[in-house]
Design an enzyme around this catalytic site. Structure first.
Site, short mmCIF file in Angstrom:
data_model
loop_
_atom_site.label_atom_id
_atom_site.label_comp_id
_atom_site.label_asym_id
_atom_site.label_seq_id
_atom_site.Cartn_x
_atom_site.Cartn_y
_atom_site.Cartn_z
N HIS A 111 -0.88 -0.76 -4.52
CA HIS A 111 -2.23 -0.44 -4.02
C HIS A 111 -2.25 1.04 -3.63
CE1 HIS A 111 -5.90 -1.67 -1.73
NE2 HIS A 111 -5.52 -0.72 -0.90
N ASP A 165 -4.36 4.07 -1.99
CA ASP A 165 -5.49 4.31 -1.08
C ASP A 165 -6.01 5.73 -1.23
OD1 ASP A 165 -5.94 1.85 0.38
OD2 ASP A 165 -3.90 2.10 1.11
N MET A 224 -11.86 4.89 -1.43
CA MET A 224 -12.64 5.02 -0.19
C MET A 224 -13.29 6.40 -0.24
SD MET A 224 -9.77 3.30 2.24
CE MET A 224 -8.50 3.57 1.03
N MET A 235 -8.72 8.48 -0.30
CA MET A 235 -9.67 8.79 0.78
C MET A 235 -10.14 10.23 0.64
SD MET A 235 -7.79 7.07 4.03
CE MET A 235 -6.86 5.54 3.88
N SER A 258 0.83 -1.20 0.00
CA SER A 258 0.00 0.00 0.00
C SER A 258 0.87 1.24 0.00
CB SER A 258 -0.90 0.00 1.24
OG SER A 258 -1.41 1.29 1.44
N ASP A 275 -7.23 -6.50 2.85
CA ASP A 275 -6.59 -5.19 3.02
C ASP A 275 -6.78 -4.69 4.45
OD1 ASP A 275 -5.49 -2.71 2.65
OD2 ASP A 275 -7.18 -1.89 1.51
N HIS A 279 -7.85 1.83 -4.73
CA HIS A 279 -8.86 1.50 -3.71
C HIS A 279 -9.56 2.81 -3.36
CE1 HIS A 279 -9.61 0.05 0.71
NE2 HIS A 279 -10.74 0.18 0.02
N MET A 310 -12.01 -6.02 3.77
CA MET A 310 -11.26 -5.16 4.69
C MET A 310 -11.00 -5.90 6.01
SD MET A 310 -10.70 -2.50 2.90
CE MET A 310 -9.81 -1.62 4.18
C1 DX5 Z 1 -6.93 1.22 5.11
C2 DX5 Z 1 -6.26 1.04 3.75
C3 DX5 Z 1 -5.23 -0.04 3.74
C4 DX5 Z 1 -4.15 0.12 4.77
C5 DX5 Z 1 -3.04 -0.87 4.66
O1 DX5 Z 1 -7.90 2.20 5.02
O2 DX5 Z 1 -7.22 0.73 2.78
O3 DX5 Z 1 -4.72 -0.23 2.43
O4 DX5 Z 1 -3.62 1.39 4.76
O5 DX5 Z 1 -2.09 -0.59 5.65
P1 DX5 Z 1 -1.78 -1.62 6.84
O6 DX5 Z 1 -1.24 -2.86 6.16
O7 DX5 Z 1 -0.79 -0.90 7.66
O8 DX5 Z 1 -3.07 -1.89 7.55
ZN ZN Z 2 -6.54 -0.05 0.82
#
Ligand code: DX5
Ligand code: ZN
Length: 219
Positions: A31, A33, A66, A35, A6, A171, A64, A135
């Protein structure tokens, strides 16, 4: 098993270097993330930093999302070079419409499911999917503790999938303490933020340690 580090835990001043280092260390996918401070209580980035790194590596990019209204931003992620794009089943947009739009745009559709959403909510959508992200934590932050019930949910989804070729990605909170149980339950893509990117012996050692715990095929 595919390992997808990630980028949330990467050095944001050196994202391109981290992409190349992770590729050299044996990562399979990267990956990203995304947000929005609304769907989850944290803000990261949109498609731009990911797109800026597209030429740095040949690894598959998995976005991903979110975010609320993922459909509104879909084209930016496709154009920015994300091959696999997952939104949350809990987001406001219609999940079916989102998945069809990803396919039409030339991407590979995925759907992520939160720890408190029952697995059967994705059953009808399985024919439209290439990947389910289960998740292991509530989304929003890296470095959270793994929720153990995730293992059961992975097994439940694996049996729902049957012989369809759908990836199950886990994840959040994945490390050497749970990866074996997750693989045995049917996970085949592992996202890792903190474990890989903050490993004191470096990315390659971290990825090797995860792969070493993969149950033998046919086991
Ligand atoms: C959480 C994210 C994950 C996360 C992974 O909201 O979608 O991808 O950051 O990080 P670790 O492996 O530290 O949980
Ligand atoms: Zn993620």
């Amino acid at each position: 098993m595919l390992v997808a580090p990630s980028m949330l835990v990467a050095d944001f001043a050196r994202l391109g270097e981290d992409c190349r280092a992770l590729e050299e260390a044996g990562a399979d996918w990267l990956h990203w993330d995304v947000m929005d401070g609304h769907f989850v209580p944290n803000l990261t980035h949109g498609a731009l930093p990911m797109a800026a790194c597209r030429e740095e590596t040949s690894l598959i990019f998995n976005a991903h999302l979110m975010i609320s209204e993922p459909l509104r931003y879909l084209d930016e992620f496709v154009e920015g070079g994300a091959e696999i794009i997952a939104a949350h089943i809990e987001a406001e947009d219609d999940a079916r419409e989102f998945l069809e739009a990803v396919r039409e745009a030339g991407g590979r559709p995925g759907l992520a499911i939160n720890p408190d959403t029952p697995a059967d909510q994705i059953e009808q959508l399985l024919p439209l999917l290439e990947m389910i992200t289960v998740m292991g934590v509530f989304p929003g932050f890296a470095g959270q503790e793994f929720i153990e019930d995730t293992v059961k949910k992975v097994a439940q989804i694996r049996s729902m999938i049957g012989d369809r070729g759908v990836h199950i990605q886990v994840d959040g909170g994945v490390d050497t303490g749970n990866i074996e149980r997750l693989c045995r339950a049917g996970a085949d893509v592992i996202v890792s933020g903190s474990f890989v990117l903050q490993h004191p012996e470096g990315y390659a050692t971290a990825i090797e340690q995860l792969r070493a715990l993969e149950p033998d095929s046919g086991d």
